[in-house]
Design a protein around this motif. Sequence first.
Motif, PDB file in Angstrom:
ATOM      1  N   ASP A 116       0.367  -1.445   0.002  1.00  0.00           N
ATOM      2  CA  ASP A 116      -0.280  -0.540   0.570  1.00  0.00           C
ATOM      3  C   ASP A 116       1.254   1.389   0.003  1.00  0.00           C
ATOM      4  O   ASP A 116       0.871   2.459  -0.817  1.00  0.00           O
ATOM      5  CB  ASP A 116      -0.848   0.393   0.808  1.00  0.00           C
ATOM      6  CG  ASP A 116      -1.925  -1.104   1.435  1.00  0.00           C
ATOM      7  OD1 ASP A 116      -2.478  -1.623   0.084  1.00  0.00           O
ATOM      8  OD2 ASP A 116      -2.459  -1.541   2.304  1.00  0.00           O
ATOM      9  N   ASN A 121       4.614   0.260  -5.026  1.00  0.00           N
ATOM     10  CA  ASN A 121       3.834  -0.267  -4.778  1.00  0.00           C
ATOM     11  C   ASN A 121       2.570   1.013  -4.928  1.00  0.00           C
ATOM     12  O   ASN A 121       1.373   0.539  -5.838  1.00  0.00           O
ATOM     13  CB  ASN A 121       2.833  -1.170  -3.873  1.00  0.00           C
ATOM     14  CG  ASN A 121       3.760  -2.683  -3.563  1.00  0.00           C
ATOM     15  OD1 ASN A 121       4.175  -3.279  -4.837  1.00  0.00           O
ATOM     16  ND2 ASN A 121       3.774  -3.382  -2.712  1.00  0.00           N
ATOM     17  N   LEU A 125      -0.998   0.736  -7.839  1.00  0.00           N
ATOM     18  CA  LEU A 125      -1.678   0.387  -7.480  1.00  0.00           C
ATOM     19  C   LEU A 125      -2.804   2.232  -8.228  1.00  0.00           C
ATOM     20  O   LEU A 125      -3.341   1.845  -8.523  1.00  0.00           O
ATOM     21  CB  LEU A 125      -2.190   1.339  -5.749  1.00  0.00           C
ATOM     22  CG  LEU A 125      -1.961  -0.035  -4.698  1.00  0.00           C
ATOM     23  CD1 LEU A 125      -1.835   0.751  -3.874  1.00  0.00           C
ATOM     24  CD2 LEU A 125      -2.287  -0.988  -4.919  1.00  0.00           C
ATOM     25  N   LEU A 129      -2.620  -0.646 -11.285  1.00  0.00           N
ATOM     26  CA  LEU A 129      -2.204  -2.383 -11.555  1.00  0.00           C
ATOM     27  C   LEU A 129      -2.168  -2.933 -10.039  1.00  0.00           C
ATOM     28  O   LEU A 129      -2.869  -2.345  -9.330  1.00  0.00           O
ATOM     29  CB  LEU A 129      -1.233  -2.311 -11.751  1.00  0.00           C
ATOM     30  CG  LEU A 129      -0.597  -1.986 -13.776  1.00  0.00           C
ATOM     31  CD1 LEU A 129       0.586  -1.679 -13.525  1.00  0.00           C
ATOM     32  CD2 LEU A 129      -1.871  -2.496 -13.982  1.00  0.00           C
ATOM     33  N   GLU A 130      -2.608  -4.183  -9.846  1.00  0.00           N
ATOM     34  CA  GLU A 130      -2.048  -5.110  -8.309  1.00  0.00           C
ATOM     35  C   GLU A 130      -0.699  -4.618  -8.163  1.00  0.00           C
ATOM     36  O   GLU A 130      -0.231  -4.658  -8.809  1.00  0.00           O
ATOM     37  CB  GLU A 130      -2.529  -6.541  -8.650  1.00  0.00           C
ATOM     38  CG  GLU A 130      -3.969  -6.383  -8.772  1.00  0.00           C
ATOM     39  CD  GLU A 130      -3.777  -8.219  -8.669  1.00  0.00           C
ATOM     40  OE1 GLU A 130      -3.211  -9.129  -8.162  1.00  0.00           O
ATOM     41  OE2 GLU A 130      -4.718  -8.690 -10.094  1.00  0.00           O
ATOM     42  N   GLN A 131      -0.338  -5.130  -6.728  1.00  0.00           N
ATOM     43  CA  GLN A 131       0.826  -4.197  -6.356  1.00  0.00           C
ATOM     44  C   GLN A 131       1.585  -5.587  -5.660  1.00  0.00           C
ATOM     45  O   GLN A 131       0.858  -6.895  -5.936  1.00  0.00           O
ATOM     46  CB  GLN A 131       0.709  -3.515  -4.727  1.00  0.00           C
ATOM     47  CG  GLN A 131      -0.156  -3.884  -4.025  1.00  0.00           C
ATOM     48  CD  GLN A 131      -0.380  -3.640  -2.682  1.00  0.00           C
ATOM     49  OE1 GLN A 131       0.554  -2.668  -1.975  1.00  0.00           O
ATOM     50  NE2 GLN A 131      -1.889  -3.534  -2.109  1.00  0.00           N
ATOM     51  N   GLU A 133       2.814  -8.631  -4.427  1.00  0.00           N
ATOM     52  CA  GLU A 133       3.148  -9.325  -3.347  1.00  0.00           C
ATOM     53  C   GLU A 133       3.839 -10.225  -3.165  1.00  0.00           C
ATOM     54  O   GLU A 133       4.251 -11.320  -3.336  1.00  0.00           O
ATOM     55  CB  GLU A 133       1.548 -10.025  -3.036  1.00  0.00           C
ATOM     56  CG  GLU A 133       0.927  -9.249  -3.038  1.00  0.00           C
ATOM     57  CD  GLU A 133      -0.305  -8.866  -1.805  1.00  0.00           C
ATOM     58  OE1 GLU A 133       0.400  -9.398  -0.527  1.00  0.00           O
ATOM     59  OE2 GLU A 133      -1.827  -8.495  -1.796  1.00  0.00           O
ATOM     60  N   GLU A 137       3.971 -14.584  -2.250  1.00  0.00           N
ATOM     61  CA  GLU A 137       3.987 -15.636  -4.050  1.00  0.00           C
ATOM     62  C   GLU A 137       5.482 -15.941  -4.092  1.00  0.00           C
ATOM     63  O   GLU A 137       6.320 -15.561  -4.030  1.00  0.00           O
ATOM     64  CB  GLU A 137       3.988 -14.500  -4.725  1.00  0.00           C
ATOM     65  CG  GLU A 137       2.156 -14.639  -4.486  1.00  0.00           C
ATOM     66  CD  GLU A 137       1.192 -15.354  -5.061  1.00  0.00           C
ATOM     67  OE1 GLU A 137       1.810 -16.159  -5.963  1.00  0.00           O
ATOM     68  OE2 GLU A 137       0.075 -15.631  -5.090  1.00  0.00           O
ATOM     69  N   THR A 140       7.142 -14.762  -6.995  1.00  0.00           N
ATOM     70  CA  THR A 140       7.161 -12.820  -6.827  1.00  0.00           C
ATOM     71  C   THR A 140       8.084 -13.070  -6.167  1.00  0.00           C
ATOM     72  O   THR A 140       9.436 -12.023  -6.208  1.00  0.00           O
ATOM     73  CB  THR A 140       5.722 -12.177  -6.346  1.00  0.00           C
ATOM     74  OG1 THR A 140       5.056 -12.574  -7.354  1.00  0.00           O
ATOM     75  CG2 THR A 140       5.825 -11.274  -6.276  1.00  0.00           C
TER      76      THR A 140
END
Lengths: 279, 275
Positions: A116, A121, A125, A129-131, A133, A137, A140
């Motif tokens: 956040d 990130n 955002l 887009l998705e941040q 993680e 993961e 990732t």
Amino acid sequence: MVTPALSLLAVFLLLPSVYVAWLSGHASTYGQGAVFVGWQNYATIFADRAFWRALVNTVVVVHIVVYGELLLGLGLALLLAAPMRGKGMVIALLLAPYAITEASAMAMWRAMLEPDVGLINQALLGLGLEQIEWATERWTALLIASLVAIWHHLPFTFLILYSAVTTVPRELIEAAAIDGARPWQRFRHVTLWVIMPALLVAVLFRTIFAVRIFSEIWLLTEGGPARLTEVLSIYLYRATFKYHEFGSAAATGTIMLLLCMVVALPYLWRLYDRLVRHA
Amino acid sequence: MRSFVPSLLRWAAVLLALAWSVGPILLVVTSSFKEARDIFATPPSLVFAPTLDNYRALWAHHPMFFRGLLSSLVVTAGATALTLAVSSLAGYVYARHLGRVLQGTAFVMLALRMLPPIIITIPLFPAVNALGLNDTHGLLILLYAAFYVSIATWIMRAFIAALPRELEEAAEVDGAGLARVLWRIVLPLAAQGMVAAAIFVVVFAWNEFVFALVFTTTSAKTAPVVIAELLGTVEGVQWGVIFAASTIQLAPILALVLLLQRYLVAGLTAGAVKA
């Protein structure tokens, strides 16, 4: 006069690694002498899913790191090959990550990747887009660790390739240009040939150093969650210092050693040829 | 116009590369002077009132970090001195003498660089404990020297080999012994090589993490391990404090690297590429 240097190497590098190879054939833990067990330790780790995962993770990280660094390093070297204003300053600043300790490097990147609020990130955002993680993961997390490793070691790869690119004779490039070679052809048929030895050295050293990757992963995830992001050196570290299974640790160490030797074999062969046979 | 656009593109690429390499460092240094609420402001605050609060908190609550810095200093100085002493001697021999056995040892020396360092912790950890060497500066000094002696020797060899032999021969004719020739003639002339070799050891020893993590607990713990501990706390990472610690730890070594970058290039060419 070479004795002090050689004894340091013998006591801290050669003897311990020979001992590790020997130990890999023995069962050993605290308060118990080593007992010969043959291939038992290898059978144990080969039956362990965590070991295979660590091996796969290591291979993945090595590939990302080596290709990533080569492409970026070569790109930068070519970018800076021609004269430009302030080049000395630019090169000095490109070397900066080399001076940073892994813990601080990881602090920088983790801060940018904080959920956040981290800079990256936030930007993702903001773009809808998705941040990223990285904490949960597997792939990732490995990608982020590889990215930090690339950031940290790019100066090394860049310097090797840049010194090589600056040795390409200008006349050669100009002659090729006069003969009508396009930029890509000039690169492929002239520059690439001249810098090939340096390119191979860079690949070799970066592969060897990427196989031993530890800090970047340890400081990001400690190999977690649930040992999903372990690499070989973290698997070895856990076996030694957490489970005290010195036999399994030694077998893992021997495999890492062999892996490095196989990669280094052509280089070592040429070195031997030059240093010893033609002495 | 034809050369204007490409050169503009080229500058854009260079700026991007600079943002990639220096950006994260600048972020940490500037954030270390921000108040906690400004560090992760959305959107990021470019203008802020600088504060030393993070440094005060580091000083007040984490004295371990400053002890770690002192440890790092001792270990770095020791490892550099030992490596230079040992590899100057060896480098001289490899530069001036040839022979099958000697070249064989050079081969072993360079081949050992391929070894993954972590594997030697398996036998060394129990041995070091038995000898009472765990958590001592001396052990880290020996380990760091052992891992950098080969590259340093090779750098010294390259620099010494480039010196004219006549000076040494003239001194020998005048009756100077080997020690005198080395101390008075060879080493002063190869001083640049020593700087080039030293910078690699200094950067490595100041920043090393794995061995320091394994072999130190309190009294010899180095700064990078303390930073890693701050980063690894479970109850909410205190970013301001970490940024302050990182800034203090990286400032001197970054200055050194920027200042001595041409030795880095020379050393890399002599030690890594040619070897």
